[in-house]
Design a protein around this motif. Structure first.
Motif, PDB file in Angstrom:
ATOM      1  N   ALA A 117      -6.466   2.813   1.499  1.00  0.00           N
ATOM      2  CA  ALA A 117      -5.537   3.154   0.786  1.00  0.00           C
ATOM      3  C   ALA A 117      -5.435   3.843  -0.671  1.00  0.00           C
ATOM      4  CB  ALA A 117      -4.204   2.359   0.791  1.00  0.00           C
ATOM      5  N   ARG A 118      -5.216   5.245  -1.022  1.00  0.00           N
ATOM      6  CA  ARG A 118      -5.538   5.787  -1.634  1.00  0.00           C
ATOM      7  C   ARG A 118      -4.612   6.076  -2.746  1.00  0.00           C
ATOM      8  NH1 ARG A 118     -11.729   8.350  -0.864  1.00  0.00           N
ATOM      9  NH2 ARG A 118     -13.102   6.690  -0.536  1.00  0.00           N
ATOM     10  N   ASN A 119      -3.840   5.539  -3.698  1.00  0.00           N
ATOM     11  CA  ASN A 119      -2.534   5.995  -4.202  1.00  0.00           C
ATOM     12  C   ASN A 119      -2.699   6.599  -5.330  1.00  0.00           C
ATOM     13  OD1 ASN A 119      -1.032   5.511  -1.803  1.00  0.00           O
ATOM     14  ND2 ASN A 119      -0.142   3.540  -2.662  1.00  0.00           N
ATOM     15  N   MET A 120      -3.512   6.276  -6.793  1.00  0.00           N
ATOM     16  CA  MET A 120      -4.259   6.910  -7.698  1.00  0.00           C
ATOM     17  C   MET A 120      -5.739   7.859  -7.044  1.00  0.00           C
ATOM     18  SD  MET A 120      -4.587   4.127 -10.096  1.00  0.00           S
ATOM     19  CE  MET A 120      -3.974   5.120 -11.684  1.00  0.00           C
ATOM     20  N   ALA A 121      -5.470   8.519  -7.629  1.00  0.00           N
ATOM     21  CA  ALA A 121      -6.749   9.952  -7.635  1.00  0.00           C
ATOM     22  C   ALA A 121      -7.524   9.544  -8.699  1.00  0.00           C
ATOM     23  CB  ALA A 121      -6.018  11.406  -7.377  1.00  0.00           C
ATOM     24  N   GLN A 122      -9.579  10.006  -7.456  1.00  0.00           N
ATOM     25  CA  GLN A 122     -10.697  10.224  -8.322  1.00  0.00           C
ATOM     26  C   GLN A 122     -10.518  11.092  -9.735  1.00  0.00           C
ATOM     27  OE1 GLN A 122     -14.241   8.333  -6.980  1.00  0.00           O
ATOM     28  NE2 GLN A 122     -14.741  10.674  -6.367  1.00  0.00           N
TER      29      GLN A 122
ATOM     30  N   THR B 124       0.644  -1.197  -0.016  1.00  0.00           N
ATOM     31  CA  THR B 124      -0.344  -0.057  -0.043  1.00  0.00           C
ATOM     32  C   THR B 124       0.770   1.739   0.028  1.00  0.00           C
ATOM     33  OG1 THR B 124       0.079  -0.444   2.847  1.00  0.00           O
ATOM     34  CG2 THR B 124      -1.891  -1.087   1.048  1.00  0.00           C
ATOM     35  N   ASP B 125       2.142   0.445   0.223  1.00  0.00           N
ATOM     36  CA  ASP B 125       3.065   2.013  -0.177  1.00  0.00           C
ATOM     37  C   ASP B 125       2.609   3.118  -1.072  1.00  0.00           C
ATOM     38  OD1 ASP B 125       4.578   0.712  -1.338  1.00  0.00           O
ATOM     39  OD2 ASP B 125       6.213   0.628   0.015  1.00  0.00           O
ATOM     40  N   THR B 126       3.818   3.721  -1.853  1.00  0.00           N
ATOM     41  CA  THR B 126       4.182   4.806  -2.485  1.00  0.00           C
ATOM     42  C   THR B 126       5.062   4.264  -3.710  1.00  0.00           C
ATOM     43  OG1 THR B 126       4.825   6.947  -1.316  1.00  0.00           O
ATOM     44  CG2 THR B 126       2.511   6.407  -1.980  1.00  0.00           C
ATOM     45  N   SER B 127       5.323   3.001  -3.061  1.00  0.00           N
ATOM     46  CA  SER B 127       6.636   2.987  -4.279  1.00  0.00           C
ATOM     47  C   SER B 127       6.424   1.645  -5.216  1.00  0.00           C
ATOM     48  CB  SER B 127       7.932   2.062  -3.225  1.00  0.00           C
ATOM     49  OG  SER B 127       8.171   1.316  -2.558  1.00  0.00           O
ATOM     50  N   GLY B 128       6.697   0.688  -6.123  1.00  0.00           N
ATOM     51  CA  GLY B 128       6.895  -0.479  -6.843  1.00  0.00           C
ATOM     52  C   GLY B 128       5.517  -0.223  -7.213  1.00  0.00           C
ATOM     53  N   LEU B 129       4.950  -1.138  -7.348  1.00  0.00           N
ATOM     54  CA  LEU B 129       3.166  -1.528  -8.144  1.00  0.00           C
ATOM     55  C   LEU B 129       2.231  -0.815  -7.158  1.00  0.00           C
ATOM     56  CD1 LEU B 129       2.801  -2.711 -10.772  1.00  0.00           C
ATOM     57  CD2 LEU B 129       2.295  -5.035  -9.708  1.00  0.00           C
ATOM     58  N   SER B 130       2.437  -1.001  -5.653  1.00  0.00           N
ATOM     59  CA  SER B 130       1.869  -0.486  -5.169  1.00  0.00           C
ATOM     60  C   SER B 130       1.535   1.183  -5.221  1.00  0.00           C
ATOM     61  CB  SER B 130       2.945  -0.095  -3.669  1.00  0.00           C
ATOM     62  OG  SER B 130       2.568  -1.020  -3.227  1.00  0.00           O
ATOM     63  N   ARG B 131       1.951   1.748  -6.366  1.00  0.00           N
ATOM     64  CA  ARG B 131       1.671   3.004  -6.241  1.00  0.00           C
ATOM     65  C   ARG B 131       0.379   3.296  -7.142  1.00  0.00           C
ATOM     66  NH1 ARG B 131       7.149   4.586  -8.954  1.00  0.00           N
ATOM     67  NH2 ARG B 131       7.143   2.689  -9.845  1.00  0.00           N
ATOM     68  N   PHE B 132      -0.344   2.250  -8.054  1.00  0.00           N
ATOM     69  CA  PHE B 132      -1.950   1.897  -8.020  1.00  0.00           C
ATOM     70  C   PHE B 132      -2.953   1.273  -7.492  1.00  0.00           C
ATOM     71  CE2 PHE B 132       2.105   1.451 -11.097  1.00  0.00           C
ATOM     72  CZ  PHE B 132       1.602   2.841 -11.828  1.00  0.00           C
ATOM     73  N   VAL B 133      -2.362   1.132  -6.174  1.00  0.00           N
ATOM     74  CA  VAL B 133      -3.361   0.783  -5.254  1.00  0.00           C
ATOM     75  C   VAL B 133      -4.491   2.113  -5.212  1.00  0.00           C
ATOM     76  CG1 VAL B 133      -3.376   0.936  -2.764  1.00  0.00           C
ATOM     77  CG2 VAL B 133      -1.790  -0.910  -4.325  1.00  0.00           C
ATOM     78  N   TYR B 134      -5.586   1.645  -4.845  1.00  0.00           N
ATOM     79  CA  TYR B 134      -6.903   2.827  -5.210  1.00  0.00           C
ATOM     80  C   TYR B 134      -7.906   1.715  -3.686  1.00  0.00           C
ATOM     81  CZ  TYR B 134     -10.905   5.731  -4.944  1.00  0.00           C
ATOM     82  OH  TYR B 134     -11.409   7.048  -5.068  1.00  0.00           O
TER      83      TYR B 134
END
Length: 692
Positions: free
Chosen positions: A241-246, A226-236
């Motif tokens: 956790a919301r690493n992408m923005a709506q 859920t962090d902001t590195s790697g593939l987790s940057r696309f979590v929503y």
């Protein structure tokens, strides 16, 4: 026949003239044969004109043979800016008030900025699910938000590795699945972003994106998923956790129909009014009290196409009849006649077509004659149409007008619908009795506690199934706590229906939790004996926590029953007749045994005429046989002509030899006569001299 070239040898006899006159007399039978051949060729051309006219007539007949044309309705909106309306054959006429307060829209997300499209995005598994985001009403706090999985939409799971570990690789991997999400890359001036959009609108199609990031480590990097590195940057996660923005929230279309509030996932609404598709395009304007202004939605039967087709049918019949009259007439005053006057092909063809048009349709059709809908003949034999009578029939009994012209089946029970028939199906009214309704392959699991359920990774999160004969891959449920078994049922259904193997085979399931038995229930979405669903593998504690175990399965059954008292063949919900109803296919949607009314099956006049004309025009038909007969006549005439020509050539030679001999004899006799005359003259002269 050779030309005459020689003349008399001095006898004065006109040998050429005599032989020419004799040969003209002898050639009269050959001249008559040649005239017969020319007449046959002219008749072939005339029959060709007849064939062309009949083909044109048949094309117009086919315009009346489509059953759907008789049941068309037309929808309209008083305010056309609000949207459009289309209808199917099963729509019902009516008028309604409509007001639109909100249009549906799809969920859209954007990623953080990347420096280039080939920048690495990380590796692992990325899963996209669809569901409903229940917002607590604030943007700062998501703790009270929830996400309910849409079990009707399959989950999308992607393996992101060295082959697609870039922004463009991730985009292409998502789009290649064609699983309800579209991805694109945009350059917003500061860098490149991945944009994701649900291809289906509606609240239940909000996106949730979770990952199994390869950089996750429970000890050193516990936030790796859920962090902001790697593939987790696309979590929503709407509830986490919301690493992408709506950029756009998913929402339903909201409207009122005759004062009833309705909410639908799409602006294309197909399930509010039977057979009516409503395409919403604009929100209704507000009146002075801020209330939406209603417009009128009208659904009315559209018979213009059928009327035009019948009018064209009548017109084409009269045009065809005009061609026939032009080829077969006889004028007593001028003693002139058509090319096919008296020819049996005209009489036989007219008799065949009139017989088809004049016979009643028999059992299976409410209307028995064309006259019942206004198609009759005047005293000149021309076909006429009473448009008002046809319109009345179309308004009152459109299905029966369809049966009058086309091949059609009309069921008295709404649970039965006509599908198709074959040439072997006989017309008539037939009773339908269902002894067993079609079922779907289904089973129930073991009873469990009706309460929150926890799915633990590598414990009860894995299962495999087989649906309709196709085995799935490994299905992994999202780990976490599910407030109710019904919420978990949606998760299970979503993950099963998202399996690539099952999707490719067109296999899908419905999963529900029965609160009265406390059991999960699995059902194939197909009906019949080919419908089957089975558990083939489960996690280590799945049986105790979910009530699911290997070999639980269920197989569906085909519909069974009789048509006309004769055993019919069932295949899913399709019942196919035997005996008199051989080839008659019906869809039976009822779920209980019993009497299902009757089916009236008819072959209308368009169908009968089409078969009749096809027979007349076919390779072994009347017109082709007539042309073949005329061609044989021409061949025979040519053979006779060659024989006769050879005889005439021999006869001319004989005449020439005979008259040449006669000419020689006459010339000899003339020469002898001249000699004797000379001798007599000399004797007379000598005697006269002696007397002197």
């Amino acid at each position: 026949m050779a030309s005459i070239t020689s003349s008399g040898l001095g006898s004065g006899l006109d040998v050429n003239g005599i032989i020419k006159q004799l040969m003209e007399l002898e050639s009269q039978p050959l001249t008559k044969l040649q005239a017969r051949a020319k007449e046959a060729e002219t008749k072939i051309s005339a029959v060709g004109s007849l064939q062309s006219a009949l083909s044109t007539f048949q094309a117009r007949v086919l315009g009346l043979s489509s059953v759907s044309a008789y049941k068309t309705l037309k929808g309209s909106l008083g305010d056309s800016a609000i949207g459009t309306v289309s209808t199917a054959s099963n729509a019902q006429a009516g008028s309604y008030s409509l007001a639109v307060t909100q249009l549906a829209q799809s969920h859209k997300l954007k990623s953080q900025v990347f420096t280039g499209v080939n920048e690495p995005v990380g590796t692992g598994k990325l899963t996209i699910q669809f569901g409903t985001h229940n917002d607590n009403g604030t943007t700062a706090n998501t703790a009270d938000d929830t996400f309910e999985v849409n079990g009707d939409k399959g989950a999308l799971t992607l393996d992101i590795d060295s082959s697609n570990n870039t922004l463009v690789g991730l985009r292409d991997a998502i789009n290649a699945k064609k699983a309800g999400v579209s991805a694109t890359i945009v350059n917003d001036g500061s860098g490149y972003r991945l944009l994701l959009s649900s291809t289906d609108s509606g609240k239940a199609n909000s996106l949730r994106i979770t990952v199994e990031d390869d950089d996750y480590n429970a000890g050193t990097n516990p936030g790796g998923n859920t962090d902001t590195s790697g593939l987790s940057r696309f979590v929503y996660d709407p509830a986490g956790a919301r690493n992408m923005a709506q950029t756009q929230a998913a929402q339903n279309a909201e409207f009122q129909l005759d004062g009833i509030a309705i909410s639908k996932a799409s602006n294309t609404v197909t399930d509010v009014l039977q057979g009516v598709t409503l395409n919403l395009q604009k929100i209704s304007a507000l009146d002075s009290n801020s209330a939406p202004i209603t417009t009128t939605l009208s659904v009315a039967r559209d018979t213009s196409g059928v009327k035009t087709a019948v009018e064209e049918f009548v017109k084409s019949y009269n045009e065809f009849a005009k061609v026939v009259d032009g080829l077969s007439y006889f004028d007593k005053e001028t003693k002139t006649s058509g090319l096919l006057n008296g020819d049996y092909v005209i009489r036989s063809m007219q008799s065949t077509i009139r017989s088809t048009l004049n016979q009643g349709l028999g059992a299976g059709s409410y209307y028995q004659s064309l006259g019942a809908v206004g198609v009759t003949y005047n005293d000149k034999g021309q076909m006429t149409l009473d448009a008002s009578k046809l319109q009345k029939a179309l308004n009152e009994r459109p299905d029966d007008v369809a049966s009058l012209f086309a091949v059609n089946g009309v069921a008295s029970d709404s649970r039965v619908s006509y599908v198709s028939s074959t040439a072997a199906t006989q017309t008539g009214n037939y009773a339908i009795n269902i002894t067993a309704a079609a079922t779907r392959g289904s089973f129930s699991g073991l009873a469990i506690t009706n309460g929150p359920i926890t799915i633990t990774e590598n414990d009860n999160d894995l299962l495999m199934v087989a649906v309709d004969g196709t085995s799935s891959g490994q299905i992994k449920l999202a780990a976490g706590s599910y407030a109710t078994p019904a919420a978990l049922a949606a998760e299970i259904q979503s993950k099963i229906n998202g399996d690539s193997r099952l999707k490719e085979a067109g296999a899908a399931v419905t999963v529900a939790f029965n609160a009265s038995t406390n059991k999960f229930e699995f059902s194939s979405n197909k009906y019949g004996s080919k419908s089957n669903v089975q558990i083939t593998a489960v996690g280590s504690t799945t049986e105790t926590s979910l009530g699911l175990k290997v070999a639980q399965s269920g197989t569906g059954t085909n519909v069974a029953g009789t048509i006309n008292g004769e055993n019919a063949k069932g295949d899913g919900q399709i019942l196919t007749g035997t005996g008199r109803t051989e080839g008659l296919k019906l869809t039976v949607t009822g779920d209980t045994p019993g009497e299902y009314g009757t089916i009236g099956f008819s072959r209308g006049f368009a169908s009968k005429l089409d078969q009749t004309v096809t027979g007349l025009l076919g390779g072994n038909g009347l017109l082709r046989s007539r042309v073949d007969g005329l061609k044989r006549d021409i061949t025979n005439i040519e053979t006779q002509g060659k024989t006769m020509t050879r005889r005439l050539e021999g006869l001319e030679k004989l005449y020439r030899a005979q008259f040449t001999a006669l000419d020689v004899q006459i010339a000899t006799m003339n020469s002898t006569s001249s000699y004797l005359g000379q001798q007599l003259s000399m004797l007379n002269n000598l005697a006269s001299n002696n007397r002197k």
